[in-house]
Enzyme design. Structure first.
Site, PDB file in Angstrom:
ATOM      1  N   ARG A 171       0.824  -1.211   0.000  1.00  0.00           N
ATOM      2  CA  ARG A 171       0.000   0.000   0.000  1.00  0.00           C
ATOM      3  C   ARG A 171       0.855   1.256   0.000  1.00  0.00           C
ATOM      4  O   ARG A 171       0.414   2.306  -0.405  1.00  0.00           O
ATOM      5  CB  ARG A 171      -0.857   0.043   1.284  1.00  0.00           C
ATOM      6  CG  ARG A 171      -1.971  -0.951   1.340  1.00  0.00           C
ATOM      7  CD  ARG A 171      -2.513  -1.072   2.768  1.00  0.00           C
ATOM      8  NE  ARG A 171      -3.025   0.171   3.326  1.00  0.00           N
ATOM      9  CZ  ARG A 171      -4.267   0.618   3.176  1.00  0.00           C
ATOM     10  NH1 ARG A 171      -5.116  -0.087   2.464  1.00  0.00           N
ATOM     11  NH2 ARG A 171      -4.663   1.743   3.735  1.00  0.00           N
ATOM     12  N   ARG A 279       0.523   5.617  16.683  1.00  0.00           N
ATOM     13  CA  ARG A 279       0.701   6.953  16.137  1.00  0.00           C
ATOM     14  C   ARG A 279      -0.043   7.982  16.976  1.00  0.00           C
ATOM     15  O   ARG A 279      -0.900   7.628  17.784  1.00  0.00           O
ATOM     16  CB  ARG A 279       0.260   7.037  14.672  1.00  0.00           C
ATOM     17  CG  ARG A 279      -1.114   6.534  14.379  1.00  0.00           C
ATOM     18  CD  ARG A 279      -1.345   6.411  12.860  1.00  0.00           C
ATOM     19  NE  ARG A 279      -2.478   5.519  12.627  1.00  0.00           N
ATOM     20  CZ  ARG A 279      -2.865   5.060  11.448  1.00  0.00           C
ATOM     21  NH1 ARG A 279      -2.214   5.382  10.357  1.00  0.00           N
ATOM     22  NH2 ARG A 279      -3.900   4.249  11.331  1.00  0.00           N
ATOM     23  N   ASP A 349     -10.172   0.973   1.333  1.00  0.00           N
ATOM     24  CA  ASP A 349     -10.066   2.408   1.597  1.00  0.00           C
ATOM     25  C   ASP A 349     -11.422   3.045   1.292  1.00  0.00           C
ATOM     26  O   ASP A 349     -12.272   2.446   0.650  1.00  0.00           O
ATOM     27  CB  ASP A 349      -8.984   3.036   0.705  1.00  0.00           C
ATOM     28  CG  ASP A 349      -7.580   2.715   1.205  1.00  0.00           C
ATOM     29  OD1 ASP A 349      -7.429   2.481   2.422  1.00  0.00           O
ATOM     30  OD2 ASP A 349      -6.652   2.694   0.390  1.00  0.00           O
TER      31      ASP A 349
HETATM   32  N1  UDP Z   1       3.629   0.957   7.747  1.00  0.00           N
HETATM   33  C1  UDP Z   1       4.850   0.898   8.356  1.00  0.00           C
HETATM   34  N2  UDP Z   1       5.374   2.009   8.939  1.00  0.00           N
HETATM   35  C2  UDP Z   1       4.725   3.183   8.943  1.00  0.00           C
HETATM   36  C3  UDP Z   1       3.462   3.258   8.297  1.00  0.00           C
HETATM   37  C4  UDP Z   1       2.934   2.119   7.708  1.00  0.00           C
HETATM   38  O1  UDP Z   1       5.461  -0.150   8.395  1.00  0.00           O
HETATM   39  O2  UDP Z   1       5.237   4.155   9.518  1.00  0.00           O
HETATM   40  C5  UDP Z   1       3.080  -0.276   7.138  1.00  0.00           C
HETATM   41  C6  UDP Z   1       2.351  -1.119   8.155  1.00  0.00           C
HETATM   42  O3  UDP Z   1       2.597  -2.471   7.840  1.00  0.00           O
HETATM   43  C7  UDP Z   1       0.907  -0.782   7.899  1.00  0.00           C
HETATM   44  C8  UDP Z   1       0.902  -0.604   6.394  1.00  0.00           C
HETATM   45  O4  UDP Z   1       2.153   0.004   6.121  1.00  0.00           O
HETATM   46  O5  UDP Z   1       0.045  -1.808   8.320  1.00  0.00           O
HETATM   47  C9  UDP Z   1      -0.229   0.229   5.855  1.00  0.00           C
HETATM   48  O6  UDP Z   1      -0.210   1.489   6.477  1.00  0.00           O
HETATM   49  P1  UDP Z   1      -1.349   2.532   6.258  1.00  0.00           P
HETATM   50  O7  UDP Z   1      -0.863   3.822   6.800  1.00  0.00           O
HETATM   51  O8  UDP Z   1      -1.791   2.479   4.853  1.00  0.00           O
HETATM   52  O9  UDP Z   1      -2.485   1.963   7.201  1.00  0.00           O
HETATM   53  P2  UDP Z   1      -3.826   2.624   7.730  1.00  0.00           P
HETATM   54  O10 UDP Z   1      -3.644   4.108   7.653  1.00  0.00           O
HETATM   55  O11 UDP Z   1      -4.920   2.059   6.890  1.00  0.00           O
HETATM   56  O12 UDP Z   1      -3.897   2.154   9.129  1.00  0.00           O
END
Ligand code: UDP
Length: 367
Positions: A171, A279, A349
């Site tokens: 992604r 986060r 999404d």
């Molecule tokens: N990810 C990561 N480090 C980061 C941000 C994302 O390793 O700082 C990886 C992690 O495996 C996560 C995936 O990327 O599950 C998808 O992140 P995304 O931000 O798309 O997830 P969402 O916002 O849907 O929670």
């Protein structure tokens, strides 16, 4: 029958369907077990700031039909997602791009960065990545995997990276340019005034009943409509008869701080394993806020258990196999259409949910 359609769930999928059904002259009732509309994109004002109550939602899409559709219900601002990763106090740009590579290795040119990644990939001996760990190392090398991916991913999913599907990390873009835009999307932004107002516009003129639990009053509610659009969890619909699908849940600790600026960015990811949250979201930056205070949410990820809100389907092989069995049951429910992230057990999404709802409308309403 009082209604043509009963829509279970007032999130994006349900709201799009309800809007289209009404436009096609159908009688629609929307219900939701929560006391508010908009599902997990719900926003609520605190200190005059739109707070993303169920986590950050940044609208992004390459789909023109979807972009034009949402713009009928809201005006979008020019927010571009550029999260910052905090690894034990070291800050890195996301997604993985030349700023990230420069900070990590001191490399200056795209060629140097590419060589570094290639070398680390060679050392790891990966040819065909079979899981998220191997996929991540072959995309960005071991250093970035260790500092920016491993800890974050294992906190978010509660599973080791070598047991997670590779697609999750795909992604994220990897770029040999100085471009901090997290998404490869032609269109991006936040609906001005919040998502709740956007969904309220979709539902304008439609009967909505909140605080109504469909599964607890199923027979009575089913008797009111010819057809049901069900956007809740598919395993819950069948009373978990084949077993529970796994979900990740998220919990937020939201605080108002008496400072105008806490972290200088909407999203800061804590990518080490030790920090318990994944986060911190500072909501005002989604809308370039100038309020005197700020609202932040620390996000904690956990395994879903009954009573929690399901957020993320865990799309691994085991769950995919169980979902396939539920899907067979769902296909036999003549009167019911299953849709959305929970109804289809899919890591959708927002734009994909809207697209799938619009496509379903074409079939169902014959538009
Ligand atoms: N990810 C990561 N480090 C980061 C941000 C994302 O390793 O700082 C990886 C992690 O495996 C996560 C995936 O990327 O599950 C998808 O992140 P995304 O931000 O798309 O997830 P969402 O916002 O849907 O929670």
């Amino acid at each position: 029958m009082k209604y043509d359609y009963l829509v279970v769930g007032a999130g994006l999928y349900g709201a799009v369907f309800a809007h289209e059904a009404k436009a096609a002259g159908k009688k629609v009732l929307v219900i939701d077990k929560r006391e508010h509309i908009a599902g997990n994109v719900y926003t609520e004002k605190m200190e005059d700031i739109n707070v993303h109550v169920y986590g950050a939602h940044i609208f992004h899409t390459n789909n023109k039909r979807v972009w034009e559709y949402v713009n009928r219900f809201a005006e979008f601002n020019r927010f571009t997602n550029s999260p910052v990763a905090n690894y034990k106090g070291e800050l890195y740009s996301l997604p993985f791009n030349m700023y990230t590579f420069n900070k990590m290795w001191g490399v200056v040119t795209p060629q140097e960065a590419a060589e570094r990644i290639e070398q680390q990939k060679r050392e790891a001996g990966i040819t065909e990545p079979k899981n998220l760990e191997e996929q991540a190392i072959s995309l960005v090398g071991r250093d970035i995997y260790e500092k920016l991916i491993k800890g974050y991913t294992e906190k978010q999913w509660g599973r080791p990276c070598d047991q997670l599907p590779a697609f999750i990390i795909r992604r994220l873009p990897v770029r040999l340019t100085f471009d901090n835009n997290y998404f490869n999307a032609l269109y991006q932004g936040i609906p001005m005034g919040g998502y709740t107002a956007m969904v309220a516009n979709m539902l304008e003129g439609i009967e909505v009943k909140l605080g109504v639990d469909y599964l607890e009053n199923k027979a009575e509610l089913d008797a009111m409509a010819d057809k049901v659009i069900y956007t809740g969890a598919i395993d819950a619909y069948f009373d978990y008869t084949l077993g529970s699908l796994e979900y990740r849940s998220v919990r937020f600790e939201t605080e108002v701080l008496d400072t105008p600026n806490f972290q200088g960015n909407a999203a800061v990811n804590y990518t080490d394993a030790e920090t318990p949250w994944t986060r911190i979201i500072e909501h005002k930056w989604f809308e370039f806020g100038t309020q005197p205070k700020t609202v932040i949410s620390r996000e904690y990820s956990s395994e879903w258990k009954p009573g929690d809100e399901p957020y993320y389907p865990v799309n691994d092989d085991k769950n995919a196999a169980l979902y396939a069995k539920y899907k067979e049951l769902a296909d036999k429910e003549q009167k019911v259409i299953f849709g959305g992230r929970l109804g289809e057990y899919k890591y959708y999404d927002m734009d994909a949910v809207i697209d799938s709802a619009l496509t379903m409308c074409e079939h169902e309403l014959g538009q």
